[in-house]
Structure formats: structure tokens, C-alpha cells
Design a protein around this motif. Structure first.
Motif, PDB file in Angstrom:
ATOM      1  N   TYR A   1      42.742  36.187  46.105  1.00  0.00           N
ATOM      2  CA  TYR A   1      42.525  37.633  46.019  1.00  0.00           C
ATOM      3  C   TYR A   1      43.609  38.328  46.830  1.00  0.00           C
ATOM      4  CZ  TYR A   1      40.334  42.090  47.418  1.00  0.00           C
ATOM      5  OH  TYR A   1      40.075  43.405  47.696  1.00  0.00           O
TER       6      TYR A   1
ATOM      7  N   VAL B   1      45.852  42.295  47.305  1.00  0.00           N
ATOM      8  CA  VAL B   1      45.957  43.711  46.926  1.00  0.00           C
ATOM      9  C   VAL B   1      47.398  44.211  46.946  1.00  0.00           C
ATOM     10  CG1 VAL B   1      43.634  44.248  47.749  1.00  0.00           C
ATOM     11  CG2 VAL B   1      45.576  44.508  49.312  1.00  0.00           C
TER      12      VAL B   1
ATOM     13  N   TYR C   1      51.291  40.124  44.172  1.00  0.00           N
ATOM     14  CA  TYR C   1      50.367  39.780  43.084  1.00  0.00           C
ATOM     15  C   TYR C   1      51.130  39.489  41.784  1.00  0.00           C
ATOM     16  CZ  TYR C   1      46.057  39.624  40.417  1.00  0.00           C
ATOM     17  OH  TYR C   1      45.013  39.181  39.641  1.00  0.00           O
TER      18      TYR C   1
ATOM     19  N   TRP D   1      42.030  43.397  42.835  1.00  0.00           N
ATOM     20  CA  TRP D   1      41.018  44.039  43.693  1.00  0.00           C
ATOM     21  C   TRP D   1      39.873  44.629  42.886  1.00  0.00           C
ATOM     22  CZ3 TRP D   1      39.846  49.146  43.062  1.00  0.00           C
ATOM     23  CH2 TRP D   1      40.779  49.951  42.405  1.00  0.00           C
ATOM     24  N   TRP D   2      40.179  45.212  41.713  1.00  0.00           N
ATOM     25  CA  TRP D   2      39.097  45.857  40.964  1.00  0.00           C
ATOM     26  C   TRP D   2      38.128  44.836  40.354  1.00  0.00           C
ATOM     27  CZ3 TRP D   2      44.158  45.660  39.263  1.00  0.00           C
ATOM     28  CH2 TRP D   2      44.392  44.975  38.073  1.00  0.00           C
TER      29      TRP D   2
ATOM     30  N   ARG E   1      35.351  43.156  42.958  1.00  0.00           N
ATOM     31  CA  ARG E   1      34.099  43.879  43.185  1.00  0.00           C
ATOM     32  C   ARG E   1      33.040  43.518  42.148  1.00  0.00           C
ATOM     33  NH1 ARG E   1      33.589  47.840  46.697  1.00  0.00           N
ATOM     34  NH2 ARG E   1      35.386  48.569  47.874  1.00  0.00           N
TER      35      ARG E   1
END
Length: 290
Positions: A85, A87, A92, A127-128, A131
Motif C-alpha cells: 500500500y 500513496v 506507485y 489509497w482509495w 479503504r
């Protein structure tokens, strides 16, 4: 690092280092800005050795803030179940290309992609999408932050400990090094973890200079050590630069083994393939703005 700390590379480490080095050159050349990798990849080999002394490849691992992605890639190539993971956009994007070039990227930023609980694969999590993972009840055995935890701001730390750990099944935590103590001191991170019921299990020196920290979740641990006391004195410890909770730390020097491939063989590989000193940071800045 090769001679004094790794004490040589193993055959597997050397093979993977060569493959990754050549892939990085190929990927970045295709992007029009060829970049070579040396020190950061060797450091990742070193960090992988450290990780392997604590966790075998039956562990389901989540790395947070993976940077270039070399450590996650090396672990995946050794049959660990890896999720990453991140951000930071430049990192990325590069991770996506690197993992894809080895055929092990499960890119969760892509539409209709699903989390895969498999060895030799990397669940690459934007990141999205992270969640949404808590709705799928995905748990991890280990959460790893590599040489960066003190570079997280306060909101990022709260998100890490309160959201990620909570929704990942309260995994064990390992910090391989602390990173630069610009935003936080390591004792502040440890004290914050206690508020979230994490107890430090081991604090070991792995090269005489840096440390590796292992934490384990214990239900109601914060109450056991008087949570109100920690909250009350958190600002005071920050001002005075005092760690009131150092008595539970057990410093031990860590033996991470050795290998049979020496520095001369590595330098020959670099010379034969014209691998120069890297300019990675500049490359990632350009990648994120292009």
C-alpha cells in the motif's frame, strides 16, 4: 554493506539482484530516462534478510510505504504472500511497472480486479481501494514499514494504527529502521502504539547502528499501562525528549547470516552491464510529474 553487513550474497540473492537491476534499466530506458539501481536494491536485500529472521514465507504481509518496491518484490520472489500500500504517486507508478515486468502484479487500481491470497503475487493497493478492503474482511499476519515510520505525519500514524491495523486483524508490526526523525522521534511512535494496545516485543540492533522493532497487539494493553498517564505526558516527553517507557526494551544484536557471492563478483556484473551509480530520487520526481 555487501562485505561488512551482508557478508556476501547468497546465490538466490545474487540472481534476483541481477534480474531486478536489468529490469529497472529496461523499464526506465523505455520511459526515456534510463536509471540504474545499486544501493537501494542492495539495502532491500539486507532488509529482506532481517525480515526473514522473524517471519517465514507462510506469513501474509502488508507493506506500507514501499518506496521503490524492491523489498516487497524480493519477498514475493521468495514465495511470501505480499500486499503493498503506497500513496506516493511516483513510487506507485514505478512499482506497477516493476511488478508487472515480473508477471506478479495484481493491480487493484484496475477495474474489476480482486484481492488474491496467493504466494508469488503482489496485491498492489492504491489509497482509495485500501479503504474498501475492510468490507472484504481481509486480514494480515504482519504489517511492515521499512525505514520510514518516523517520516509519517501525525494523521498518517493515526490512520496506520487506528484504521489499517484495526481493519487488518491487528497484525504483528515490524519496523526495519525508523527513517529520518523529521516529523517524529521513535520513542513517540512507540508511545503512540501503546495507546493502540501494541506492546514492543523486541528491539534489536541489526548492524550496530540501526534497529529493528517488533510489536504485538495485546487487548486492553493501554489500560494495563495507564492510558491516561500516557496521554497526559505525551506532550511533556516531546518537549523534554524523554522516553518514560524504555524499561521494556531488550536490545540484542541480530545475526542475519552470510552468503558466498562476494563484492568482486557483484562489481563485475555492474561493469559488464554498464550499471552506473543511480539517480533514483530524480527519476521518481520526473515520473510523478510526467
Amino acid at each position: 554493506l555487501i562485505t561488512n553487513k551482508l557478508k556476501g550474497l547468497t546465490i538466490e540473492e545474487f540472481d534476483n539482484l541481477k534480474k531486478i537491476t536489468l529490469k529497472v534499466s529496461e523499464i526506465t530506458k523505455n520511459l526515456g530516462n534510463e536509471n540504474n539501481v545499486k544501493s537501494s536494491l542492495i539495502s532491500a536485500v539486507y532488509q529482506k534478510r532481517i525480515f526473514e529472521t522473524f517471519f517465514d514465507n507462510n506469513s501474509k504481509v502488508l507493506e506500507v510505504g514501499g518506496g521503490s518496491g524492491y523489498l516487497s518484490l524480493l519477498l514475493a520472489l521468495s514465495n511470501y504472500k505480499i500486499s503493498l500500500y503506497d500513496v506516493t504517486e511516483g513510487y506507485y507508478l514505478f512499482q506497477n511497472l516493476l511488478f508487472g515486468s515480473f508477471g506478479i502484479n495484481n493491480e487493484l487500481a484496475e477495474e474489476n480486479s480482486n484481492f488474491r491470497d496467493e504466494k508469488n503475487k503482489i496485491n498492489h493497493i492504491p489509497w482509495w481501494e485500501f479503504r474498501n478492503l475492510n468490507e472484504k474482511n481481509i486480514k494480515f499476519d504482519v504489517l511492515m514499514v521499512n525505514n520510514a515510520i518516523c517520516e509519517f505525519n501525525e494523521l498518517a500514524l493515526v490512520f496506520l494504527f487506528n484504521f489499517i491495523c484495526k481493519n487488518s486483524g491487528y497484525p504483528k508490526i515490524i519496523f526495519i529502521g525508523s527513517g529520518k526523525e523529521h516529523l517524529n522521534k521513535m520513542y513517540e511512535v512507540k508511545n503512540l502504539l501503546k495507546i493502540y494496545n501494541y506492546k514492543i516485543i523486541k528491539n534489536q540492533t541489526f548492524d550496530g547502528e540501526h534497529e529493528v522493532y517488533n510489536f504485538e497487539y495485546i487487548e486492553n494493553y493501554s489500560k494495563q499501562i495507564e492510558n491516561k498517564y500516557i496521554r497526559k505526558f505525551k506532550s511533556l516527553t516531546k518537549k523534554l525528549k524523554i522516553n518514560f517507557f524504555s524499561s521494556d526494551i531488550n536490545n540484542e544484536k541480530l545475526d542475519i547470516g552470510s552468503g558466498e557471492v562476494n563484492l568482486n563478483e557483484l562489481n563485475k556484473f555492474y561493469s559488464d552491464n554498464k550499471i552506473k551509480d543511480n539517480l533514483e530520487l530524480e527519476f521518481y520526481k520526473k515520473l510523478s510529474t510526467s
